[in-house]
Design a protein around this motif. Sequence first.
Motif, mmCIF file in Angstrom:
data_model
loop_
_atom_site.group_PDB
_atom_site.id
_atom_site.type_symbol
_atom_site.label_atom_id
_atom_site.label_comp_id
_atom_site.label_asym_id
_atom_site.label_seq_id
_atom_site.Cartn_x
_atom_site.Cartn_y
_atom_site.Cartn_z
ATOM 1 N N THR A 160 53.461 146.895 -8.029
ATOM 2 C CA THR A 160 52.461 146.921 -9.108
ATOM 3 C C THR A 160 52.659 148.154 -9.994
ATOM 4 O OG1 THR A 160 50.964 145.801 -7.597
ATOM 5 C CG2 THR A 160 49.992 146.677 -9.616
ATOM 6 N N ARG A 200 42.718 147.961 -9.197
ATOM 7 C CA ARG A 200 43.779 148.377 -8.268
ATOM 8 C C ARG A 200 43.280 148.299 -6.820
ATOM 9 N NH1 ARG A 200 48.400 150.737 -9.914
ATOM 10 N NH2 ARG A 200 49.042 149.910 -7.899
ATOM 11 N N ASP A 201 44.148 147.923 -5.940
ATOM 12 C CA ASP A 201 43.837 147.742 -4.519
ATOM 13 C C ASP A 201 42.873 146.582 -4.272
ATOM 14 O OD1 ASP A 201 45.391 149.959 -3.439
ATOM 15 O OD2 ASP A 201 43.967 151.239 -4.468
ATOM 16 N N GLY A 202 42.795 145.674 -5.246
ATOM 17 C CA GLY A 202 41.786 144.602 -5.184
ATOM 18 C C GLY A 202 42.076 143.469 -4.204
ATOM 19 N N SER A 203 43.232 143.474 -3.551
ATOM 20 C CA SER A 203 43.520 142.370 -2.612
ATOM 21 C C SER A 203 42.539 142.326 -1.443
ATOM 22 C CB SER A 203 44.928 142.507 -2.039
ATOM 23 O OG SER A 203 45.871 142.430 -3.066
ATOM 24 N N GLU A 250 52.197 139.807 -6.800
ATOM 25 C CA GLU A 250 51.561 139.009 -5.743
ATOM 26 C C GLU A 250 52.140 137.597 -5.708
ATOM 27 O OE1 GLU A 250 50.062 141.570 -7.007
ATOM 28 O OE2 GLU A 250 48.997 142.444 -5.303
ATOM 29 N N SER A 262 49.231 141.200 -0.676
ATOM 30 C CA SER A 262 49.470 142.070 -1.838
ATOM 31 C C SER A 262 50.910 141.904 -2.292
ATOM 32 C CB SER A 262 49.313 143.534 -1.445
ATOM 33 O OG SER A 262 48.005 143.830 -1.112
ATOM 34 N N ALA A 263 51.233 142.564 -3.379
ATOM 35 C CA ALA A 263 52.631 142.683 -3.798
ATOM 36 C C ALA A 263 53.342 143.618 -2.822
ATOM 37 C CB ALA A 263 52.685 143.270 -5.201
ATOM 38 N N PHE A 315 44.318 140.130 -5.336
ATOM 39 C CA PHE A 315 44.272 140.941 -6.561
ATOM 40 C C PHE A 315 44.093 140.142 -7.850
ATOM 41 C CE2 PHE A 315 47.186 143.599 -9.501
ATOM 42 C CZ PHE A 315 46.210 144.511 -9.832
HETATM 43 N N1 ASP Z 1 49.073 145.093 -5.719
HETATM 44 C C1 ASP Z 1 47.794 145.553 -6.186
HETATM 45 C C2 ASP Z 1 47.808 147.058 -6.329
HETATM 46 O O1 ASP Z 1 48.803 147.693 -6.016
HETATM 47 C C3 ASP Z 1 46.654 145.091 -5.356
HETATM 48 C C4 ASP Z 1 46.645 145.550 -3.911
HETATM 49 O O2 ASP Z 1 47.663 146.013 -3.407
HETATM 50 O O3 ASP Z 1 45.602 145.407 -3.275
HETATM 51 O O4 ASP Z 1 46.844 147.615 -6.792
#
Ligand code: ASP
Length: 465
Positions: free
Chosen positions: A44, A202-205, A125, A38-39, A188
Amino acid sequence: MKVMKFGGSSVEDGARIKATAAIILEARRGEEIAVVLSAMRGVTDQLILASGEAERGEARFRERLRALAERQTLAARELLGGGEAEDTASRLTRLLAELDDLFTGIELLRECSERTLDLVMSFGERLNCVLVAGYLRTLGESAAAVDARAMIRTDGSHGRAEVDLAESYRLIRSRLAEVGGIPIITGFIASAGDGSTTTLGRDGSDYTASIVGAAIGARAIEIWTDVDGIMSADPRFVTASFVIPEMSYREAMELSYFGAKVIHPNTMIPAVEKGLPILIKNALNPAARGTLISSSSGARAREVTGIASIENVALVNVEGGGMIGVPGIASKVFLALARERVNVIMISQASSEHSICLVCSSAEAGAAVRALERELEKEIRLKKILPPELVGDLEIIAIIGERMRGTPGISGRLFGALGSERVNVLAIAQGSSELNISLVVERADKIRALNSIHRAFLEGSHAVR
Ligand code: ASP
Ligand code: ADP
Ligand code: MG
């Protein structure tokens, strides 16, 4: 071979990246691995805020970009060394300059479409993968940053694109075959057929990790985060919550869909397809066993596996005598909402057909009501249906467990627990799978509700650890 995904907290600064690299190198001794990153934590969000400011012409976005660049540069200085340092540092500088240019464009045009925002977010990312791959090389390990846009193909729905799994599997296999050493893959992000950058939501990693795992026939996927596993409830709200050692794909999917953000719900899709086990691990405490998600829910005799909650939702009620026995009202309601791209999280309809009650995020509630007023304009004018009613400041709470199915008395215990805490329930839904009972409560009641349900189903004699 296994895929290891590290979330924002595992890569938030130089110190955390060092610890994460140690976990990667340890795993590498045992078998081949692919890494998804992820970042850095919060990046993000910062990029999203900055793009809004640039679009409105507020100069503050420059400050945000500067802070972001500084954070990246600081970590690079701490991590990179030897002949590697210069090459990676100049790649990072180029990426940061490109990001700056992009923001100048947004500021000039005073416009940041969802398509542009996806491109903006991709830098989080991309920067991180270049940095971490560079650090691993500094340590003498062979590693290469891999941009997932070259291998995950989606449709063009920016912000939360649909993945073409078959095509992506093919691209991933051929791309990764060219990489020497450990691939460090951007989570992501992906790309559409027209070459534009897309994101997986969001949170797609987490989802990226399972797509990669399914493509390369990995034996397992590991999701490394900042908690010991999936817990019986969000630890921020329920202090008695504990780690669930094992659960099924369906339970994990339901828990995450209803707010347990520790894993993205889509992660389970490729995993189920290929029977890939998913292990949630704590990068801050690697010795902890974690949570294993697989096709079985484990050998424990507990009806409720976990509790999840979604905050900031609103309830929209469509009600009126004119709805009874009239076919097509529900389809009108849902078509109107789909057209506005309102995501309906939960629905409940009384068997009298007198009302349909649906729940969406507070951010979308205004658009939902306006869409319904337009769609049902005639029925409202003829007083067959009342104007849609909106109730805000609510929360959804869901209890999840495969073993609730066919077990009588669950609802009794659930509402008994809430009643004794004097929590008012505004709506209820249970799917016919009986895997999930969800209910809507007022925001002010959330913590009491979560804790009383946790006590009733998961503590004392009910707790199986
Ligand atoms: N960086 C993206 C987010 O904050 C993806 C992730 O963290 O999974 O949504
Ligand atoms: P990452 O950056 O590693 O992807 P996330 O912040 O997306 O991490 O997810 C981890 C967080 O999810 C935890 O810190 C915790 O606050 C939250 N969370 C919500 N519900 C649960 C749950 N049932 N079990 C564990 N964590 C949960
Ligand atoms: Mg996450």
